[in-house]
Design a protein around this motif. Structure first.
Motif, PDB file in Angstrom:
ATOM      1  N   LEU A   1       4.698  -5.461  -7.442  1.00 60.26           N
ATOM      2  CA  LEU A   1       3.600  -5.343  -6.883  1.00 60.26           C
ATOM      3  C   LEU A   1       3.512  -5.272  -5.438  1.00 60.26           C
ATOM      4  O   LEU A   1       4.279  -5.774  -4.719  1.00 60.26           O
ATOM      5  N   LEU A   2       2.632  -4.079  -4.786  1.00 59.67           N
ATOM      6  CA  LEU A   2       2.716  -3.899  -3.186  1.00 59.67           C
ATOM      7  C   LEU A   2       1.023  -3.791  -3.157  1.00 59.67           C
ATOM      8  O   LEU A   2       0.597  -2.717  -3.634  1.00 59.67           O
ATOM      9  N   ASP A   3       0.506  -4.751  -2.219  1.00 61.26           N
ATOM     10  CA  ASP A   3      -0.864  -4.589  -1.798  1.00 61.26           C
ATOM     11  C   ASP A   3      -0.764  -5.312  -0.310  1.00 61.26           C
ATOM     12  O   ASP A   3      -0.762  -6.332  -0.102  1.00 61.26           O
TER      13      ASP A   3
ATOM     14  N   ALA B   1       9.610  -2.464   1.929  1.00 65.68           N
ATOM     15  CA  ALA B   1      10.997  -2.105   1.920  1.00 65.68           C
ATOM     16  C   ALA B   1      11.758  -2.371   0.662  1.00 65.68           C
ATOM     17  O   ALA B   1      12.168  -1.570  -0.085  1.00 65.68           O
ATOM     18  N   ARG B   2      11.535  -3.532   0.080  1.00 62.56           N
ATOM     19  CA  ARG B   2      11.878  -4.037  -1.291  1.00 62.56           C
ATOM     20  C   ARG B   2      11.058  -3.075  -2.322  1.00 62.56           C
ATOM     21  O   ARG B   2      11.687  -2.449  -3.259  1.00 62.56           O
ATOM     22  N   PHE B   3       9.750  -2.882  -2.130  1.00 61.35           N
ATOM     23  CA  PHE B   3       9.075  -2.296  -3.215  1.00 61.35           C
ATOM     24  C   PHE B   3       9.299  -0.758  -3.284  1.00 61.35           C
ATOM     25  O   PHE B   3       9.676  -0.087  -4.457  1.00 61.35           O
ATOM     26  N   TYR B   4       9.743  -0.047  -2.066  1.00 60.43           N
ATOM     27  CA  TYR B   4      10.194   1.399  -2.204  1.00 60.43           C
ATOM     28  C   TYR B   4      11.341   1.540  -2.857  1.00 60.43           C
ATOM     29  O   TYR B   4      11.483   2.533  -3.299  1.00 60.43           O
TER      30      TYR B   4
ATOM     31  N   GLN C   1      13.957   3.686  -7.829  1.00 62.40           N
ATOM     32  CA  GLN C   1      14.966   3.467  -8.732  1.00 62.40           C
ATOM     33  C   GLN C   1      14.686   2.587 -10.063  1.00 62.40           C
ATOM     34  O   GLN C   1      15.431   2.754 -10.865  1.00 62.40           O
ATOM     35  N   TRP C   2      13.520   1.990  -9.910  1.00 68.47           N
ATOM     36  CA  TRP C   2      13.331   0.989 -11.086  1.00 68.47           C
ATOM     37  C   TRP C   2      12.252   1.270 -11.948  1.00 68.47           C
ATOM     38  O   TRP C   2      12.547   0.868 -13.047  1.00 68.47           O
ATOM     39  N   PRO C   3      11.256   1.757 -11.728  1.00 72.12           N
ATOM     40  CA  PRO C   3      10.210   1.628 -12.788  1.00 72.12           C
ATOM     41  C   PRO C   3      10.021   2.634 -13.893  1.00 72.12           C
ATOM     42  O   PRO C   3      10.748   3.592 -13.864  1.00 72.12           O
ATOM     43  N   ASP C   4       9.384   2.019 -14.820  1.00 74.11           N
ATOM     44  CA  ASP C   4       9.231   3.279 -16.114  1.00 74.11           C
ATOM     45  C   ASP C   4       7.888   3.590 -16.164  1.00 74.11           C
ATOM     46  O   ASP C   4       7.567   4.526 -16.674  1.00 74.11           O
ATOM     47  N   ALA C   5       6.737   3.008 -15.482  1.00 74.89           N
ATOM     48  CA  ALA C   5       5.548   3.677 -14.898  1.00 74.89           C
ATOM     49  C   ALA C   5       5.213   3.232 -13.638  1.00 74.89           C
ATOM     50  O   ALA C   5       5.484   2.234 -12.976  1.00 74.89           O
TER      51      ALA C   5
END
Length: 252
Positions: free
Chosen positions: A142-144, A153-156, A161-165
């Protein structure tokens, strides 16, 4: 921004023919009703106030052609874009009313194939949706920024590279970050734009890799305006509307 430009082009002609009947700039959400009976809402994006006014000037838009407000979709001031986005949703009201209902986002999560260990990158804290994803044993990154949740930076890095959705709040349209977010997502990852502000119009999102638009259409208009005047947020606003779902590019 591309989304703003396309929204303006789609609704420009209609906005020149239709007038604004009612307008309310609320603390949480804002609403506009047009002379053809449409009502639209959008999140009220307020920068830090340094004066008693939140707009640069004042001219009563009620009773005047809607084009004057629609032009603010290109404004540098987020609160002006708020009213323009609410107007877009009002101008699109009848089309949005015809969309399939998805009252609790179950259909959306099914379409995104959210199940055990599904990794969902989410921009904007949609708490009920997070609970539903957790119930399916999915994983949410989550990023809010408004709630100071998550490290950008971690979220982007995860987003690329990471999500399925991917779930993106449509309030990102108001601070012009939507396109930057979407450009970081791989082409085969399903993406949904979500929230009451969502313009339920395919064209601005079709080439940006968005698969679904999930928004809220006001049904109880008086109830909606009352909730807005009282400074309420999404959970209350949605009690007076219908959550709907529009496929844009199905299948990822």
């Amino acid at each position: 921004m591309q989304i703003n430009r396309i929204l303006f082009e789609i609704f420009e002609d209609r906005a020149r023919k239709i007038k604004i009947e009612r307008m309310c700039l609320g603390l949480g959400y804002s609403a506009i009703t047009t002379s053809d009976g449409g009502t639209g809402i959008a999140y009220t994006w307020l920068d830090n106030k340094d004066a008693c006014m939140v707009q640069k000037g004042y001219e009563n838009p009620e009773g005047k052609p809607a084009i004057g407000v629609l032009e603010h979709i290109m404004s540098d001031t987020p609160v002006e874009r708020t009213m323009a986005l609410a107007l877009v949703n009002a101008l699109n009201y009848q089309a949005a009313m015809d969309l399939a209902a998805d009252s609790d986002n179950t259909d959306l999560l099914d379409l995104l194939n959210v199940k055990q260990d599904t990794r969902v990158a989410m921009v904007g804290a949609f708490k009920p949706l997070i609970r539903m994803i957790n119930q399916r044993k999915g994983i949410v990154e989550l990023l809010d920024m408004g709630r100071q949740i998550g490290d950008p930076a971690r979220f982007y890095t995860f987003l690329e590279q990471w999500p399925d959705a991917v779930v993106v709040t449509s309030t990102s349209i108001l601070n012009n970050t939507t396109e930057d977010i979407l450009h970081r997502v791989k082409n085969d990852i399903p993406v949904v734009m979500l929230g009451p502000s969502t313009p339920l119009v395919k064209a601005p999102f079709a080439e940006l890799g968005v698969n679904y638009l999930a928004g809220t259409v006001p049904v109880d208009i008086d109830g909606t305006y009352r909730a807005i005047r009282h400074g309420t947020g999404t959970p209350v606003i949605q009690k007076f509307g219908q959550k709907v779902l529009l496929p844009v590019n199905e299948g990822g």
